[in-house]
Design a protein around this motif. Structure first.
Motif, PDB file in Angstrom:
ATOM      1  N   UNK A 192       1.055  -1.185  -0.057  1.00 59.32           N
ATOM      2  CA  UNK A 192       0.005   0.085  -0.037  1.00 59.32           C
ATOM      3  C   UNK A 192       0.887   1.306   0.030  1.00 59.32           C
ATOM      4  N   UNK A 193       1.979   1.190   1.001  1.00 64.07           N
ATOM      5  CA  UNK A 193       2.816   2.432   0.744  1.00 64.07           C
ATOM      6  C   UNK A 193       3.682   2.599  -0.573  1.00 64.07           C
ATOM      7  N   UNK A 194       4.129   1.491  -1.382  1.00 58.44           N
ATOM      8  CA  UNK A 194       4.413   1.857  -2.814  1.00 58.44           C
ATOM      9  C   UNK A 194       3.527   2.308  -3.474  1.00 58.44           C
ATOM     10  N   UNK A 195       2.175   1.936  -3.159  1.00 61.99           N
ATOM     11  CA  UNK A 195       1.221   2.393  -4.361  1.00 61.99           C
ATOM     12  C   UNK A 195       1.065   3.786  -4.164  1.00 61.99           C
ATOM     13  N   UNK A 196       1.040   4.250  -2.775  1.00 68.82           N
ATOM     14  CA  UNK A 196       0.857   5.666  -2.582  1.00 68.82           C
ATOM     15  C   UNK A 196       2.098   6.689  -2.943  1.00 68.82           C
ATOM     16  N   UNK A 197       3.405   6.170  -3.041  1.00 62.45           N
ATOM     17  CA  UNK A 197       4.394   6.687  -3.549  1.00 62.45           C
ATOM     18  C   UNK A 197       4.235   6.605  -5.107  1.00 62.45           C
ATOM     19  N   UNK A 198       3.766   5.741  -5.792  1.00 62.28           N
ATOM     20  CA  UNK A 198       3.493   6.108  -7.062  1.00 62.28           C
ATOM     21  C   UNK A 198       2.698   7.049  -7.547  1.00 62.28           C
ATOM     22  N   UNK A 199       1.463   7.123  -6.569  1.00 58.00           N
ATOM     23  CA  UNK A 199       0.355   8.155  -6.855  1.00 58.00           C
ATOM     24  C   UNK A 199       1.153   9.554  -6.645  1.00 58.00           C
ATOM     25  N   UNK A 200       1.885   9.568  -5.739  1.00 57.95           N
ATOM     26  CA  UNK A 200       2.614  11.099  -5.445  1.00 57.95           C
ATOM     27  C   UNK A 200       3.472  11.504  -6.662  1.00 57.95           C
ATOM     28  N   UNK A 201       4.126  10.413  -7.063  1.00 61.69           N
ATOM     29  CA  UNK A 201       5.105  10.890  -8.352  1.00 61.69           C
ATOM     30  C   UNK A 201       4.233  11.187  -9.619  1.00 61.69           C
ATOM     31  N   UNK A 202       3.102  10.617  -9.583  1.00 57.61           N
ATOM     32  CA  UNK A 202       2.421  10.989 -10.850  1.00 57.61           C
ATOM     33  C   UNK A 202       1.731  12.499 -10.646  1.00 57.61           C
ATOM     34  N   UNK A 203       1.807  13.005  -9.498  1.00 56.08           N
ATOM     35  CA  UNK A 203       1.074  14.232  -9.199  1.00 56.08           C
ATOM     36  C   UNK A 203       2.129  15.346  -8.956  1.00 56.08           C
ATOM     37  N   UNK A 204       3.503  14.802  -9.262  1.00 56.93           N
ATOM     38  CA  UNK A 204       4.486  15.692  -9.098  1.00 56.93           C
ATOM     39  C   UNK A 204       4.727  16.868  -9.996  1.00 56.93           C
ATOM     40  N   UNK A 205       5.046  18.109  -9.841  1.00 55.18           N
ATOM     41  CA  UNK A 205       5.411  18.727  -8.554  1.00 55.18           C
ATOM     42  C   UNK A 205       4.284  19.320  -7.710  1.00 55.18           C
ATOM     43  N   UNK A 206       3.054  19.417  -8.437  1.00 51.83           N
ATOM     44  CA  UNK A 206       1.794  20.156  -7.577  1.00 51.83           C
ATOM     45  C   UNK A 206       1.616  19.413  -6.335  1.00 51.83           C
ATOM     46  N   UNK A 207       1.977  18.005  -6.521  1.00 53.20           N
ATOM     47  CA  UNK A 207       1.467  17.262  -5.173  1.00 53.20           C
ATOM     48  C   UNK A 207       2.753  17.270  -4.116  1.00 53.20           C
TER      49      UNK A 207
ATOM     50  N   UNK B 265       9.404  12.874   2.287  1.00 57.32           N
ATOM     51  CA  UNK B 265      10.755  12.614   2.594  1.00 57.32           C
ATOM     52  C   UNK B 265      11.618  13.265   1.599  1.00 57.32           C
ATOM     53  N   UNK B 266      11.074  13.495   0.303  1.00 60.40           N
ATOM     54  CA  UNK B 266      11.753  13.940  -0.656  1.00 60.40           C
ATOM     55  C   UNK B 266      11.048  14.148  -1.945  1.00 60.40           C
ATOM     56  N   UNK B 267      11.737  14.740  -3.138  1.00 62.81           N
ATOM     57  CA  UNK B 267      10.702  15.207  -4.279  1.00 62.81           C
ATOM     58  C   UNK B 267      10.223  13.879  -4.864  1.00 62.81           C
ATOM     59  N   UNK B 268      10.814  12.715  -4.684  1.00 63.67           N
ATOM     60  CA  UNK B 268      10.248  11.330  -5.475  1.00 63.67           C
ATOM     61  C   UNK B 268       9.195  10.922  -4.965  1.00 63.67           C
ATOM     62  N   UNK B 269       8.410  11.504  -4.046  1.00 60.49           N
ATOM     63  CA  UNK B 269       7.112  11.121  -3.588  1.00 60.49           C
ATOM     64  C   UNK B 269       7.269   9.919  -2.278  1.00 60.49           C
ATOM     65  N   UNK B 270       8.449   9.965  -1.670  1.00 62.88           N
ATOM     66  CA  UNK B 270       8.641   8.981  -0.453  1.00 62.88           C
ATOM     67  C   UNK B 270       7.862   9.809   0.756  1.00 62.88           C
ATOM     68  N   UNK B 271       7.154   9.018   1.268  1.00 62.47           N
ATOM     69  CA  UNK B 271       6.089   9.514   2.259  1.00 62.47           C
ATOM     70  C   UNK B 271       5.914   8.578   3.520  1.00 62.47           C
ATOM     71  N   UNK B 272       5.200   9.103   4.390  1.00 58.52           N
ATOM     72  CA  UNK B 272       4.994   8.374   5.683  1.00 58.52           C
ATOM     73  C   UNK B 272       3.667   8.724   6.100  1.00 58.52           C
ATOM     74  N   UNK B 273       3.135   7.841   7.384  1.00 54.66           N
ATOM     75  CA  UNK B 273       2.001   8.234   7.849  1.00 54.66           C
ATOM     76  C   UNK B 273       2.007   8.639   9.094  1.00 54.66           C
ATOM     77  N   UNK B 274       0.864   9.023   9.821  1.00 55.70           N
ATOM     78  CA  UNK B 274       0.799   9.674  11.181  1.00 55.70           C
ATOM     79  C   UNK B 274       1.493   8.794  12.232  1.00 55.70           C
ATOM     80  N   UNK B 275       2.040   7.577  12.169  1.00 58.23           N
ATOM     81  CA  UNK B 275       2.663   6.575  12.942  1.00 58.23           C
ATOM     82  C   UNK B 275       4.139   6.833  12.920  1.00 58.23           C
ATOM     83  N   UNK B 276       4.643   7.638  12.273  1.00 59.49           N
ATOM     84  CA  UNK B 276       6.072   7.897  12.090  1.00 59.49           C
ATOM     85  C   UNK B 276       6.645   8.220  13.321  1.00 59.49           C
ATOM     86  N   UNK B 277       7.807   7.751  13.611  1.00 54.79           N
ATOM     87  CA  UNK B 277       9.058   7.987  14.630  1.00 54.79           C
ATOM     88  C   UNK B 277      10.283   8.178  13.984  1.00 54.79           C
TER      89      UNK B 277
END
Length: 304
Positions: A126-141, A223-235
């Motif tokens: 699921x996290x990998x799918x979300x990264x791909x969605x982020x990348x598709x919307x870059x840079x506005x996303x 985390x970066x412009x490549x769409x790497x991301x996290x949830x609210x559970x991040x430490x």
């Protein structure tokens, strides 16, 4: 009706934290001004102490105090020199959609700063799918394009300097990008009162290493412009160690987020002291530069 920006919800808490931080800045700067000013002297002079007996071409500046309350002196302005803000993972040079800029805004090649998991981020499906969605919307996303606070660890390796203001108690981090700052609570460790872009930082010393545990994040930063991301559970567990000579920090951040990653992973990089004479942190308040991106679709259309 105007579209509600993602930060509009926690904006009141952000303003409250900024006011509290401003008060803390005044306290810390009053206590640490002498130390901070002295800390910049060796950066210009290579850390040399005054020669014995007053010899030499004039009086050398006083040597920087190497320790504060028994701990390493981390005061100074620091900056990463790498491509991590483009992509934490290893990547080749590539074009972007801004073809009119030619090579000026192409993606430079870069090595991975991830020291485990074969240099890659261990996403869940699921996290990998979300990264791909982020990348598709870059840079506005990308939250960076919208001048939102960058979160952690991204604030550390953006292409802008940041300053550490260290006194005898709490420590202040001030980032040039978007006027962001955070307080590291060294003596009173509490939980975050509200989830936020920069999280809540509790720090301690492990020998000569500053260790900061940061949680209480929202799930909006990248985390970066490549769409790497996290949830609210991040430490994020950060480690700052002053290298011999005092002109760079060894930085490490361990990332844990069971909602997004299958296992924890770690990034590592040097952070370099800015050595220019009279170096200072300047403002980059970028909100006005992002208004067209955020709200152009809300403009009243001219008839015809």
């Amino acid at each position: 009706m105007m579209k509600k920006a993602p930060w509009a919800g926690p904006r009141a808490s952000r303003c409250m934290r900024n006011r509290l931080t401003d008060a803390f800045i005044a306290i810390v700067l009053g206590a640490a001004a002498t130390v901070a000013l002295a800390a910049q002297q060796p950066a210009r002079q290579g850390g040399a102490a005054a020669p014995a007996g007053g010899e030499g071409r004039g009086r050398a500046p006083a040597a920087r105090s190497n320790r504060i309350a028994g701990h390493p002196n981390l005061n100074g302005i620091w900056q990463a020199v790498n491509t991590a803000n483009w992509n934490l993972e290893g990547h080749s040079a590539a074009a972007t959609t801004f073809w009119q800029l030619g090579a000026m805004f192409a993606i430079p090649a870069g090595q991975s700063v991830i020291v485990d998991n074969n240099g890659t981020i261990p996403y869940t499906p699921e996290g990998l799918k979300k990264r791909q969605e982020n990348q598709a919307g870059w840079p506005k996303s990308d939250p960076e394009a919208k001048c939102y606070m960058p979160g952690l660890p991204r604030a550390t390796y953006m292409p802008y300097p940041f300053q550490i203001v260290q006194g005898e108690n709490d420590i202040l981090f001030i980032y040039e990008y978007a006027g962001t700052n955070r307080t590291v609570h060294m003596t009173s460790h509490t939980e975050s009162p509200v989830d936020s872009w920069m999280g809540w930082s509790n720090g301690k010393w492990d020998g000569d290493t500053l260790v900061i545990e940061v949680n209480g994040f929202n799930d909006l930063s990248w985390f970066d412009r490549a769409g790497n991301h996290h949830s609210d559970a991040l430490t994020v567990t950060e480690r700052y160690s002053l290298a011999p000579g005092g002109n760079h920090l060894n930085y490490e951040a361990r990332i844990e987020d069971p909602k997004t990653f299958t296992r924890p992973w770690t990034i590592r990089m040097p952070l370099y002291r800015r050595l220019e004479p009279n170096v200072q942190l300047l403002e980059y308040k970028c909100v006005e530069f992002s208004e067209e991106l955020l709200y152009s679709d809300l403009k009243k259309k001219s008839p015809g």
